[in-house]
Design a protein around this motif. Sequence first.
Motif, PDB file in Angstrom:
ATOM      1  N   ASP A   1       0.716   4.441   7.327  1.00  0.00           N
ATOM      2  CA  ASP A   1      -0.058   3.330   6.779  1.00  0.00           C
ATOM      3  C   ASP A   1       0.822   2.160   6.350  1.00  0.00           C
ATOM      4  O   ASP A   1       2.016   2.299   6.136  1.00  0.00           O
ATOM      5  N   ASP A   2       0.171   0.989   6.220  1.00  0.00           N
ATOM      6  CA  ASP A   2       0.874  -0.224   5.797  1.00  0.00           C
ATOM      7  C   ASP A   2       1.512  -0.049   4.426  1.00  0.00           C
ATOM      8  O   ASP A   2       2.642  -0.449   4.193  1.00  0.00           O
ATOM      9  N   ASN A   3       0.741   0.579   3.497  1.00  0.00           N
ATOM     10  CA  ASN A   3       1.269   0.641   2.128  1.00  0.00           C
ATOM     11  C   ASN A   3       2.375   1.681   1.984  1.00  0.00           C
ATOM     12  O   ASN A   3       2.998   1.785   0.930  1.00  0.00           O
ATOM     13  N   ASP A   4       2.638   2.468   3.019  1.00  0.00           N
ATOM     14  CA  ASP A   4       3.709   3.451   2.909  1.00  0.00           C
ATOM     15  C   ASP A   4       5.097   2.791   2.953  1.00  0.00           C
ATOM     16  O   ASP A   4       6.103   3.441   2.677  1.00  0.00           O
ATOM     17  N   GLN A   5       5.131   1.500   3.334  1.00  0.00           N
ATOM     18  CA  GLN A   5       6.435   0.811   3.340  1.00  0.00           C
ATOM     19  C   GLN A   5       6.922   0.548   1.926  1.00  0.00           C
ATOM     20  O   GLN A   5       8.103   0.292   1.708  1.00  0.00           O
ATOM     21  N   PHE A   6       5.989   0.599   0.931  1.00  0.00           N
ATOM     22  CA  PHE A   6       6.378   0.315  -0.451  1.00  0.00           C
ATOM     23  C   PHE A   6       6.759   1.610  -1.164  1.00  0.00           C
ATOM     24  O   PHE A   6       6.091   2.628  -1.046  1.00  0.00           O
ATOM     25  N   LEU A   7       7.852   1.524  -1.921  1.00  0.00           N
ATOM     26  CA  LEU A   7       8.313   2.708  -2.657  1.00  0.00           C
ATOM     27  C   LEU A   7       7.664   2.787  -4.039  1.00  0.00           C
ATOM     28  O   LEU A   7       7.685   3.835  -4.656  1.00  0.00           O
ATOM     29  N   PHE A   8       7.167   1.632  -4.527  1.00  0.00           N
ATOM     30  CA  PHE A   8       6.692   1.599  -5.907  1.00  0.00           C
ATOM     31  C   PHE A   8       5.231   1.168  -5.967  1.00  0.00           C
ATOM     32  O   PHE A   8       4.798   0.288  -5.223  1.00  0.00           O
ATOM     33  N   LEU A   9       4.469   1.764  -6.869  1.00  0.00           N
ATOM     34  CA  LEU A   9       3.049   1.498  -6.995  1.00  0.00           C
ATOM     35  C   LEU A   9       2.786   0.043  -7.403  1.00  0.00           C
ATOM     36  O   LEU A   9       1.800  -0.564  -6.994  1.00  0.00           O
ATOM     37  N   SER A  10       3.695  -0.534  -8.223  1.00  0.00           N
ATOM     38  CA  SER A  10       3.502  -1.926  -8.652  1.00  0.00           C
ATOM     39  C   SER A  10       3.572  -2.864  -7.444  1.00  0.00           C
ATOM     40  O   SER A  10       2.846  -3.863  -7.374  1.00  0.00           O
ATOM     41  N   GLU A  11       4.405  -2.516  -6.476  1.00  0.00           N
ATOM     42  CA  GLU A  11       4.495  -3.333  -5.257  1.00  0.00           C
ATOM     43  C   GLU A  11       3.215  -3.209  -4.430  1.00  0.00           C
ATOM     44  O   GLU A  11       2.741  -4.183  -3.827  1.00  0.00           O
ATOM     45  N   VAL A  12       2.642  -2.009  -4.390  1.00  0.00           N
ATOM     46  CA  VAL A  12       1.397  -1.784  -3.641  1.00  0.00           C
ATOM     47  C   VAL A  12       0.294  -2.666  -4.214  1.00  0.00           C
ATOM     48  O   VAL A  12      -0.470  -3.303  -3.483  1.00  0.00           O
ATOM     49  N   LEU A  13       0.206  -2.743  -5.573  1.00  0.00           N
ATOM     50  CA  LEU A  13      -0.835  -3.537  -6.208  1.00  0.00           C
ATOM     51  C   LEU A  13      -0.644  -5.024  -5.871  1.00  0.00           C
ATOM     52  O   LEU A  13      -1.613  -5.732  -5.550  1.00  0.00           O
ATOM     53  N   GLN A  14       0.615  -5.476  -5.919  1.00  0.00           N
ATOM     54  CA  GLN A  14       0.869  -6.886  -5.599  1.00  0.00           C
ATOM     55  C   GLN A  14       0.471  -7.167  -4.148  1.00  0.00           C
ATOM     56  O   GLN A  14      -0.130  -8.210  -3.838  1.00  0.00           O
ATOM     57  N   TRP A  15       0.791  -6.243  -3.276  1.00  0.00           N
ATOM     58  CA  TRP A  15       0.460  -6.410  -1.842  1.00  0.00           C
ATOM     59  C   TRP A  15      -1.059  -6.482  -1.653  1.00  0.00           C
ATOM     60  O   TRP A  15      -1.583  -7.327  -0.934  1.00  0.00           O
ATOM     61  N   ARG A  16      -1.791  -5.598  -2.340  1.00  0.00           N
ATOM     62  CA  ARG A  16      -3.258  -5.586  -2.201  1.00  0.00           C
ATOM     63  C   ARG A  16      -3.863  -6.874  -2.784  1.00  0.00           C
ATOM     64  O   ARG A  16      -4.854  -7.402  -2.262  1.00  0.00           O
ATOM     65  N   SER A  17      -3.282  -7.385  -3.873  1.00  0.00           N
ATOM     66  CA  SER A  17      -3.845  -8.603  -4.484  1.00  0.00           C
ATOM     67  C   SER A  17      -3.689  -9.812  -3.557  1.00  0.00           C
ATOM     68  O   SER A  17      -4.429 -10.784  -3.663  1.00  0.00           O
ATOM     69  N   GLN A  18      -2.714  -9.709  -2.643  1.00  0.00           N
ATOM     70  CA  GLN A  18      -2.520 -10.814  -1.697  1.00  0.00           C
ATOM     71  C   GLN A  18      -3.349 -10.603  -0.425  1.00  0.00           C
ATOM     72  O   GLN A  18      -3.935 -11.546   0.099  1.00  0.00           O
ATOM     73  N   THR A  19      -3.416  -9.340   0.054  1.00  0.00           N
ATOM     74  CA  THR A  19      -4.096  -9.111   1.344  1.00  0.00           C
ATOM     75  C   THR A  19      -5.604  -8.941   1.186  1.00  0.00           C
ATOM     76  O   THR A  19      -6.379  -9.433   2.008  1.00  0.00           O
ATOM     77  N   THR A  20      -6.060  -8.248   0.137  1.00  0.00           N
ATOM     78  CA  THR A  20      -7.513  -8.050  -0.072  1.00  0.00           C
ATOM     79  C   THR A  20      -7.840  -8.376  -1.518  1.00  0.00           C
ATOM     80  O   THR A  20      -8.178  -7.477  -2.306  1.00  0.00           O
ATOM     81  N   PRO A  21      -7.738  -9.659  -1.910  1.00  0.00           N
ATOM     82  CA  PRO A  21      -7.874  -9.998  -3.331  1.00  0.00           C
ATOM     83  C   PRO A  21      -9.254  -9.671  -3.912  1.00  0.00           C
ATOM     84  O   PRO A  21      -9.367  -9.312  -5.076  1.00  0.00           O
ATOM     85  N   GLU A  22     -10.322  -9.775  -3.100  1.00  0.00           N
ATOM     86  CA  GLU A  22     -11.678  -9.591  -3.644  1.00  0.00           C
ATOM     87  C   GLU A  22     -12.206  -8.158  -3.498  1.00  0.00           C
ATOM     88  O   GLU A  22     -13.341  -7.878  -3.834  1.00  0.00           O
TER      89      GLU A  22
END
Length: 1554
Positions: free
Chosen positions: A962-983
Amino acid sequence: MAEREASPFPLDVRARLAELELELSEGDITQKGYEKKRSKLIRAYVPHPGGMEGLSHRPFFPPPSAARFHRRRSSGTRDERYRSDVHSEAVQAVLARHVESKVAVPMPSKRRSLVVQTSMDAYTPPGLSPLCSDSSSGSEEEAGLGDDMPGMEHWMTRPALLGPAHLGSTSSSSSSTQSGGSAIGHLSLKRKPALGVAENGGSLRRSCEFGSDMLWPPPLESDERHIGTIARNTQRYGNAERMETGDGVPVSSRVSAKIQQLVNTLKMPRRPPLREFFVDDFEELLEVQQPDPKQRRPEGAEMLAVRGEALGVVTNWPPSLEAALQRWGTISPKAPCLTSLDTTGKPLYVLTYGKLWSRSVKLAFNILHKLGSKQEPMVRPGDRVALVFPNNDPVAFMVAFYGCLLAEVVPVPIEVPLTRKDAGSQQIGFLLGSCGVTVALTSDACHKGLPKSATGEIPQFRGWPKLLWFVTESKHLSKPPRDWFPHIKDANSDTAYIEYKTCKDGSVLGVTVMRIALLTHCQALTQSCGYTEAETIVNVLDFKKDVGLWHGILTSVMNMMHVISVPYSLMKVNPLSWIQKVYHFKAKVACVKSRDMHWALVAHREQKDISLSSLRMLLVADGSNPWSISSCDAFLNVFQSKGLRSEVICPCASSPEALTVAIRRPVEDSSQPPGRGVLSMQGLSYSVVRVDTEEHLSVLTVQDVGTVMPGALVCVVKPDGVPLLCKTDEIGELCVCSVATGTSYYGLTGMTKNTFEVFPVASGGGLVSEYAFVRTGLLGFVGPGGLVFISGKMDGLIVVSGRRHNADDIIATALAVEPMKFIYRGRIAVFSVTVLRDERIVVVAEQRPDSTEEDSFQWMSRVLQAIDSIHGVGVFCLGLVPANTLPKTPLGGLHLSETKQLYLEGGLHPCNVLMCPHTCVTNLPKPRQKQPEIGPASVMVGNLVSGKRIAMASGRDLGQTDDNDQFLFLSEVLQWRSQTTPEHILYTLLSSRGAVSSSLTCLQLHKRAERVAALLLERGGLQEGDHIALVYPPGIDLIAAFYGCLYAGCVPITVRPPHPQNISTTLPTVKMIVEVSRSACVMTTAVICKLLRSKEAVATVDIRNWPPVLDTDDLPKKKSPVLYKPCNPDALAYLDFSVSTTGMLAGVQMSHNAVGAFCRSVKLQCELYPSREVAICLDPYCGLGFVLWCLCSVYSGHQSILIPPVELESNPALWLLAVSQLRVRDTFCSYSVMELCTKGLGLQTEALKARGLDLSRVRACVVVAEERPRMSLTHSFSKLFKDLGLHPRSVSTAFGCRVNLAICLQGTSGPDPTTVYVDMRALRHDRVRLVERGSPHSLPLMESGKILPGVRIIIANPETKGPLGDSHLGEIWVHSAHNGSGYYSGYGEEVLQSDHFTSRLSFGDTSTVWARTGYLGFLRRTELTDASGERHDALYVVGALEEAMELRGMRYHPIDIETSVIRTHQSIMECAVFPWTNLLVVVVELEGSEQEALDLVPMVTKAVLEEHYLIVGVVVVTDIGVIPINSRGEKQRMHLRDGFLQDQLDPIYVAYNM
């Protein structure tokens, strides 16, 4: 005595002194009490103190024996039928010997409310007692006189005499000292609040998360099995001070002192146990009875059958009883037949033979012709009709009986049913039904007195057939035509009447007696007793059955005798009435029971107007009872001066089946003394006759009951098996061959064959006679001269470990222990129950209303000692019930089978119970001996050789896709989601009404987390890595705060907030976690901020020591300048603090790496994607609940519907309605939630269906837990909601623990959860043996979910750390990327439990690092296949290693014992067990009145013995809500143990089993 008479005391003082001496001689007061009262009486007449002292201590001379009976007070005296001076002295000698041994026995603890109301509410004042009863054993059905006596007021006004007796025994004094000086000294006078009041978002039943999860931190100790981080706080159920042992368990309490007493008692030498053995490791065999080397064997020759004298043929004997009635009714119509008396003793009615004949003829005509129609008469000759007449109306009964004989119908005399639910009335109904009875004859007065319905009709009694009630008074009958006469035949083999008999088990049988047997029996009695025409006979017995019927109704008519019938109601008012009638009517014969003689003794006050010189025969109906001798002797002793001759007393032996068996003949020659035998009780217990001397303690004196009846043949056979003849010195059952016996049990051919068609066999194999014998149910032997001796009854026989004991003998021993005249009216019942394949003795007695707790306990412990010493048998249970509460027979005696039934059902409601399983259960399997430890290598090789695989299993691999598996940290996953699927909505929180109260999109969560991070950096001034305590209710704020901490580089710790209604208990827990975790700051809401600063909070904890408290309701508008970017994936992400079920508080360190792996694993298992919705009804503070609530949605992107469990308290349907309305396919809950829905919605399924609740879309309903799956609860839940569309396969469980928060989770695509049945006995030996469903000792276990991806499991031996095969139970070890990194302690002692996270196998794969879960379980390869096509390995969790109890060398799991206990009684709502000093302590919660508390003690003890072969040491009965349960619904047994030992539970009752 001369000195006393010459003394200067006034007459009234001398009379009082004489009375005191009498009381002392009878044991009514103690020597100490006697001296005290005596000195008080004579104080005024003694000149100086020295003289008084000399008088009060001078030796006491008892009065002569005759005087002993003159002024006996009746109040509470024991039943004199069981009195024997020799036996009483033996019992006192035994007790004196025990006193010297100084055994301290722990006294049970009882709540004050229970003590106060013990029995006064159930106590009827003596004068008002409706049925004054006294009878005690199974052999006696009629009551004793008890307190309805002159002198009752005398007793009531002298409470001082009933004080505690001087026992001299330390057994009670030491226990009272331990308990604060008295029985009530250690009882709680003030009720404490229920344990662990419900927390905010805590358990739905009750909780101990605050007062448990955190109030009980672990001790700092080196025991690797304990997870400990900080010193154990002593604050718990109260603020009691305590000392602690090495493992932090309190010892300085009264409870633990009592347990120590109990342990010391159990260490004492007792009867040598029988030889023990068992085969194989888990084939537990109960001990087989080994022959006792001391067993006495019969040595005499084989007995010969004894024949009675020939039945003489008298020319004028009538050919049938009806012919006799016709003869006397026509020849001597004016001759008196029967005189009935009123309650004052005056003649009420004299029935003449003429009247009896005419009335009987009239009744016979009406029975045959006036019931039903001419074409269809209701009653035909040969039909059975019931005779229902009260005991004070012999005239109506006699007319009805002879009316039936003349009409050739069969009378069935029964007792009058007083209520619809009389004790035993239902069984009588079964008898009537089986006899086909449709008509009941009764008197006018009796008919009016029967219970009526609102319409005035007599209702159908419980178990009875529908009856037509027919009144027999002449005024209600039609006159027969002049030409109608009854057909009088000679006696033939038609049934004459049916006499009912109550068996040991309470069932009622009908004994049929033929007309020829009836006539022959009357002839035999006439010959034996020497009856002649016109003799007068006084009958005190029940005229409806047995001796009273045979003599007072039947034989009397054959001989034209005059019967004076003395009713029971008159005897209650005037016990001397029968003696007065003998004197008044110059009666030649009197028929009595030993109790009637005893009552006369009690009431006798030197009356002038009585004489017994006219008596030539005093027939003692129960003379076969060995304990009747004392009454006979005492009666003779007192009334010899009134003309009573010794040869007049004639005991007889009889039974319903064989009628009269033997009778002592009245002889003119008084030089021949009656036969006596002093027999050894030990010999009797082996069925051997051994003559002993009265000096020995355990002897039984028996008297002869005369010789065999004329025309009868008697032999003695072995009671069990083939009827072999006994030897001359052997006790057996008497059998009679005669025409004059019963013929059958009506309608029961099988039982008839065993009783009425017995053919005794000699040792050579030949038959004794070609004719059948009848078993009498009497045990005894035939002595010299053909004299018959009876030692007991089959119904009273109790066989314990191969030895035979008689209930009457045990009653006599119990009644001899009476230092304070303890038993109310001598009411005591002895019976046996089967426990662990052997009979166990139970003694139940009614205690006097004025008895204290101390009295009760002392009496009980002394009774146990006496029975143990004299009979050589232990008592399993001794219970005391309030006065007037045991079920009674219609004549007022104790109803034995009903009493036993109440005991078995838990309905006796005793006020005191003493159980002695340790003493009397000697056939337990031998304790398991631990074998020398076999090395792990040998175990592994052994498994390989036997073809058993090593128990290992793993979940599928964690892929990287998955796309989010590239992130090692949960805080990075949240930042990524807020940019890609903000709503995209991540979280939706529901209110208690099911509406959406708030929701969070990816962007909203990101922005709120930024502002929280800004708040932390600005106001908190925190550094990277600081710990932050998040004290929030379940909701959105908690999630935002958690990610805010990650954004600020801090380590969050979620903490359950304090409960506003229970701050004092819950706030210290919050404080403790904040301190242990070294939190630099506390974040919370404004409401909780205010709560932390409230007066109550300040009073509970020192608020000055709190770290800064930040209120996040008012967040800064600007975002954090720069977000923290972690660089080390192994760095700490958050701390997971929780309490294990054993009460250990521990914080587990979770790294960023572990969090990522955990979320990925759950995502794969549950197939979580952004398009999915998951409903979560869990507490978000620790474990998998926290991960699902806060972490998984951010990682996987699915929408989480959050339902705080606390909202279900006000709306139990909230969770399921939300699942239905939002069409959720996957949902997670806890056992607490599931239990609440099962109990709260059980009756609402139809209403929910109407509201549109539909669960058919649910694919996975997963219960999150750290324990063995609760199959009964999940099955109940599935079954209940099946009608609402829930598929049973969708309900499953997850399993996690401290070291790995989720090991198994059912998921969506795996095979269905499997269930296996294992042998519980094998599990105790750490073996796994599969059995079929329903097998004995089978235990169902459900798979704990599928193993998560990336998880490997192995089963290892917890001691040797070697791998085990899949047929062994071992510790579950887990290897996974999401294991915790270790326990967190602020004190640098992580090394203590490093073994839990970094263990290695001692053999095999020694390189892999495993985490030890602390749970025992096993793996099984199933026939199912998983997604990859491989056979599926199922993990079954059995229980926590820390909670498993080592007892008798075996491993027991508390839940198994608790399940057995909960099943025993419907009032047991919850149960918890724990061990203490090798004793098993069982705590049960009682739903119902406190009066039921003591019923549970024997039931619990028996259940655990039968199912687990364990003896319960202590049974604690408490209120509902006392057993602490954490928010996950798990019992906190160790907290409970500590609370119990600190004496902080406020139990209703604590029983210490001996």
